[in-house]
Design an enzyme around this catalytic site. Structure first.
Site, PDB file in Angstrom:
ATOM      1  N   LYS A  25       7.926  -2.917  -8.292  1.00  0.00           N
ATOM      2  CA  LYS A  25       8.112  -2.606  -9.602  1.00  0.00           C
ATOM      3  C   LYS A  25       9.272  -3.047 -10.161  1.00  0.00           C
ATOM      4  O   LYS A  25       9.149  -3.484 -11.516  1.00  0.00           O
ATOM      5  CB  LYS A  25       7.738  -1.004  -9.589  1.00  0.00           C
ATOM      6  CG  LYS A  25       6.419  -0.457  -9.287  1.00  0.00           C
ATOM      7  CD  LYS A  25       5.299  -0.737 -10.314  1.00  0.00           C
ATOM      8  CE  LYS A  25       4.108  -0.501  -9.822  1.00  0.00           C
ATOM      9  NZ  LYS A  25       2.938  -1.093 -10.479  1.00  0.00           N
TER      10      LYS A  25
ATOM     11  N   TYR B 114       7.555  -0.410  -2.363  1.00  0.00           N
ATOM     12  CA  TYR B 114       6.760  -0.429  -3.419  1.00  0.00           C
ATOM     13  C   TYR B 114       7.588  -0.199  -4.665  1.00  0.00           C
ATOM     14  O   TYR B 114       7.071  -1.119  -5.515  1.00  0.00           O
ATOM     15  CB  TYR B 114       5.874   1.016  -3.364  1.00  0.00           C
ATOM     16  CG  TYR B 114       5.397   1.469  -4.766  1.00  0.00           C
ATOM     17  CD1 TYR B 114       4.326   0.920  -5.041  1.00  0.00           C
ATOM     18  CD2 TYR B 114       5.855   2.556  -5.268  1.00  0.00           C
ATOM     19  CE1 TYR B 114       3.794   1.336  -6.358  1.00  0.00           C
ATOM     20  CE2 TYR B 114       5.268   2.808  -6.679  1.00  0.00           C
ATOM     21  CZ  TYR B 114       4.259   2.226  -6.935  1.00  0.00           C
ATOM     22  OH  TYR B 114       3.849   2.740  -8.194  1.00  0.00           O
TER      23      TYR B 114
ATOM     24  N   SER C 136       6.864   2.671 -12.768  1.00  0.00           N
ATOM     25  CA  SER C 136       7.159   3.910 -12.149  1.00  0.00           C
ATOM     26  C   SER C 136       8.520   4.356 -12.076  1.00  0.00           C
ATOM     27  O   SER C 136       9.655   3.717 -11.851  1.00  0.00           O
ATOM     28  CB  SER C 136       6.513   3.643 -10.635  1.00  0.00           C
ATOM     29  OG  SER C 136       6.953   4.718  -9.826  1.00  0.00           O
TER      30      SER C 136
HETATM   31  P1  NAD Z   1      -5.199   3.351  -8.192  1.00  0.00           P
HETATM   32  O1  NAD Z   1      -5.043   2.611  -7.098  1.00  0.00           O
HETATM   33  O2  NAD Z   1      -6.184   4.300  -8.441  1.00  0.00           O
HETATM   34  O3  NAD Z   1      -5.556   1.989  -9.431  1.00  0.00           O
HETATM   35  C1  NAD Z   1      -5.159   0.430  -9.093  1.00  0.00           C
HETATM   36  C2  NAD Z   1      -6.278  -0.281  -9.364  1.00  0.00           C
HETATM   37  O4  NAD Z   1      -5.688  -1.445  -9.001  1.00  0.00           O
HETATM   38  C3  NAD Z   1      -7.239   0.113  -8.250  1.00  0.00           C
HETATM   39  O5  NAD Z   1      -8.621   0.038  -9.076  1.00  0.00           O
HETATM   40  C4  NAD Z   1      -7.454  -0.975  -7.398  1.00  0.00           C
HETATM   41  O6  NAD Z   1      -8.631  -1.284  -6.876  1.00  0.00           O
HETATM   42  C5  NAD Z   1      -6.919  -2.247  -8.326  1.00  0.00           C
HETATM   43  N1  NAD Z   1      -6.214  -3.303  -7.532  1.00  0.00           N
HETATM   44  C6  NAD Z   1      -5.124  -3.145  -6.551  1.00  0.00           C
HETATM   45  N2  NAD Z   1      -4.764  -4.535  -6.079  1.00  0.00           N
HETATM   46  C7  NAD Z   1      -5.749  -5.206  -6.840  1.00  0.00           C
HETATM   47  C8  NAD Z   1      -5.491  -6.742  -7.050  1.00  0.00           C
HETATM   48  N3  NAD Z   1      -4.840  -7.652  -6.145  1.00  0.00           N
HETATM   49  N4  NAD Z   1      -6.498  -7.268  -7.811  1.00  0.00           N
HETATM   50  C9  NAD Z   1      -7.337  -6.562  -8.879  1.00  0.00           C
HETATM   51  N5  NAD Z   1      -7.295  -5.036  -8.652  1.00  0.00           N
HETATM   52  C10 NAD Z   1      -6.457  -4.547  -7.858  1.00  0.00           C
HETATM   53  O7  NAD Z   1      -3.792   3.533  -8.875  1.00  0.00           O
HETATM   54  P2  NAD Z   1      -3.185   4.298 -10.274  1.00  0.00           P
HETATM   55  O8  NAD Z   1      -2.856   5.652  -9.753  1.00  0.00           O
HETATM   56  O9  NAD Z   1      -4.273   4.320 -10.988  1.00  0.00           O
HETATM   57  O10 NAD Z   1      -2.127   3.343 -10.448  1.00  0.00           O
HETATM   58  C11 NAD Z   1      -2.187   2.325 -11.601  1.00  0.00           C
HETATM   59  C12 NAD Z   1      -1.004   1.729 -11.603  1.00  0.00           C
HETATM   60  O11 NAD Z   1       0.133   2.706 -11.934  1.00  0.00           O
HETATM   61  C13 NAD Z   1      -0.253   1.008 -10.456  1.00  0.00           C
HETATM   62  O12 NAD Z   1       0.330  -0.199 -10.913  1.00  0.00           O
HETATM   63  C14 NAD Z   1       0.614   2.128  -9.783  1.00  0.00           C
HETATM   64  O13 NAD Z   1       1.522   1.409  -9.028  1.00  0.00           O
HETATM   65  C15 NAD Z   1       1.255   2.676 -10.968  1.00  0.00           C
HETATM   66  N6  NAD Z   1       1.677   3.826 -10.848  1.00  0.00           N
HETATM   67  C16 NAD Z   1       1.085   5.173 -10.278  1.00  0.00           C
HETATM   68  C17 NAD Z   1       1.667   6.157 -10.090  1.00  0.00           C
HETATM   69  C18 NAD Z   1       0.757   7.455  -9.474  1.00  0.00           C
HETATM   70  O14 NAD Z   1       1.232   8.388  -8.952  1.00  0.00           O
HETATM   71  N7  NAD Z   1      -0.730   7.362  -9.592  1.00  0.00           N
HETATM   72  C19 NAD Z   1       3.105   6.306 -10.387  1.00  0.00           C
HETATM   73  C20 NAD Z   1       3.698   5.308 -11.208  1.00  0.00           C
HETATM   74  C21 NAD Z   1       3.202   3.956 -11.100  1.00  0.00           C
END
Ligand code: NAD
Ligand code: UDP
Length: 379
Positions: free
Chosen positions: A179, A175, A151
């Protein structure tokens, strides 16, 4: 669409996956039911990969996986889903014992900055313990190719933008630290064993939805991010958007970010996988920004969303949110150069597709009159 519950949390989506001309590579996608993961799985299937999704469904719905299957058409036979928490190492071990994976894309984790300040141990548990489990099981099964969801939060609040991959890594909250720690773990395992090939993707601000309007972001509870908040105001779920400060030194006083269409982001993962599978390139463990390289203010996003939706978004000017950067946007030239990837869409398409999703699914996947509840292929 056939969904076969097996009693152990696994389901085969749409057929057996035993087609005679099957895909050449099988990819495990952790968190593949989530916002970014579901879009990436669809792109992977379209690109000819087999995808096995592992998700706890802690922040997502199984309906997202069903809709991916519906949108994937005949490629859906190459998709399967296991309800597994990555903190459950035995659960992961079972998945790896049943399938040989060529690579893993690791999305699973928690992502709410504010919650991470309140519940740091929960964040370290999912994002670090979960990642260590995954890496251990991968290593035990000889699977050493990884794309990791990092991120822009690893940069904290840099003094100036655009931000390159060489900027100091000084995250501001638990958070962001999870990362950065996961990135450091990846760098260390590569140093210990150069057979690993790891791509760390640092996303900027993912927004938008699949243009079909059948996949999108469906946050549980109060949204943490601007775009889902704006969307919920537009569909009448909330009265107004609070702008977190309008006295920044920016073009209109509001915070500036690098918004990226989730479909572009998903394509970035396909590009990263191609790089991992390209034996002619030395990868090691390498970080890439995924952004558009353009900065957009809060007011610009709200204005664009009003145009796309035809809805007035009432605004309230509030205090700055503690820890917020004034301006944060990327230089994504490294990804363009080395991954052959570049974002195609601008904020007009982002807002158009966000509204298309919102208007079809005002309450997300569980909306009462939501299309394709059963994933039938009728679009
Ligand atoms: P999201 O919450 O929609 O998706 C994350 C998924 O991981 C969810 O489906 C959740 O159920 C699953 N999950 C969480 N903990 C888990 C566990 N212990 N075991 C199995 N499944 C688990 O979030 P997203 O926006 O799709 O983000 C995906 C990744 O990208 C994350 O790692 C997030 O930190 C990273 N990210 C997101 C953003 C953003 O703004 N959306 C920005 C930078 C990085
Ligand atoms: N923001 C806002 N009101 C909200 C949510 C966000 O004004 O309800 C602002 C925030 O201060 C930042 C921008 O919108 O300038 C993007 O915030 P978001 O939380 O979506 O992303 P991040 O700050 O993590 O980059």
């Amino acid at each position: 669409m056939a969904v076969n519950g097996t009693g152990n949390g696994a389901m085969a989506v749409n057929g057996t996956g035993n087609g005679t001309t099957g895909p050449s590579k099988t990819v495990l996608v952790t968190g593949g039911a989530g916002y970014i993961g579901s879009h990436a799985v669809l792109q992977l299937l379209a690109a000819g990969f087999r995808a096995v999704v592992v998700d706890s469904l802690g922040n997502s719905s199984e309906l997202a996986v069903r809709r991916v299957a519906a949108l994937a058409g005949e490629h859906a036979r190459n998709l399967s889903f296991h309800k597994v928490d990555i903190r459950d190492k035995d659960g992961l071990e079972k998945v790896f014992s049943s399938t040989r994976f060529d690579a893993v894309i690791h999305f699973a984790g928690l992502k709410a900055v504010g919650e991470s300040v309140q519940k740091p141990l929960l964040y370290y548990d999912h994002n670090i313990v979960g990642t260590i489990n995954l890496l251990e099981v991968m290593a035990a099964h000889g699977c050493k190719k990884l794309v990791f969801s990092s991120s822009a939060a690893v940069y904290g609040s840099p003094k100036n933008s655009p931000c390159t991959e060489e900027f100091p890594l000084t995250p501001h909250n638990p958070y962001g630290r999870t990362k950065l720690i996961a990135e450091e773990i990846c760098r260390d395992i590569y140093r210990s064993d150069p057979e690993w090939r790891i791509i760390l993707l640092r996303y900027f601000n993912p927004v938008g939805a699949h243009p079909s309007g059948y996949l999108g972001e469906d946050p549980r509870g109060t949204p943490n991010n601007l775009m889902p908040f704006v969307q919920q105001v537009a569909v009448g779920r909330r009265p107004s958007v609070t702008i977190f400060g309008n006295n920044y030194a920016t073009k209109d006083g509001t915070g500036v970010r690098d918004y990226i269409h989730v479909v572009d982001l998903a394509e970035g993962h396909v590009a990263a996988l191609r790089k991992l599978f390209d034996n002619s390139s030395n990868i090691g463990c390498e970080a890439y920004n995924l952004g558009t390289g353009k900065g957009t203010s809060v007011l610009e996003i709200v204005n664009e969303f009003e145009k796309a939706s035809g809805k007035k978004i009432p605004l309230v000017i509030g205090q700055r949110r503690p820890g917020d950067a004034e301006i944060l946007f990327s230089v994504a030239r490294k990804a363009e150069r080395e991954l052959n990837w570049k974002a195609k869409y601008g904020i007009t398409e982002m807002c158009r597709d966000q509204w298309n999703w919102a208007s079809k699914n005002p309450y997300g996947y569980e909306s009462p009159d939501s299309p394709k509840q059963n994933g039938s292929n009728s679009h």
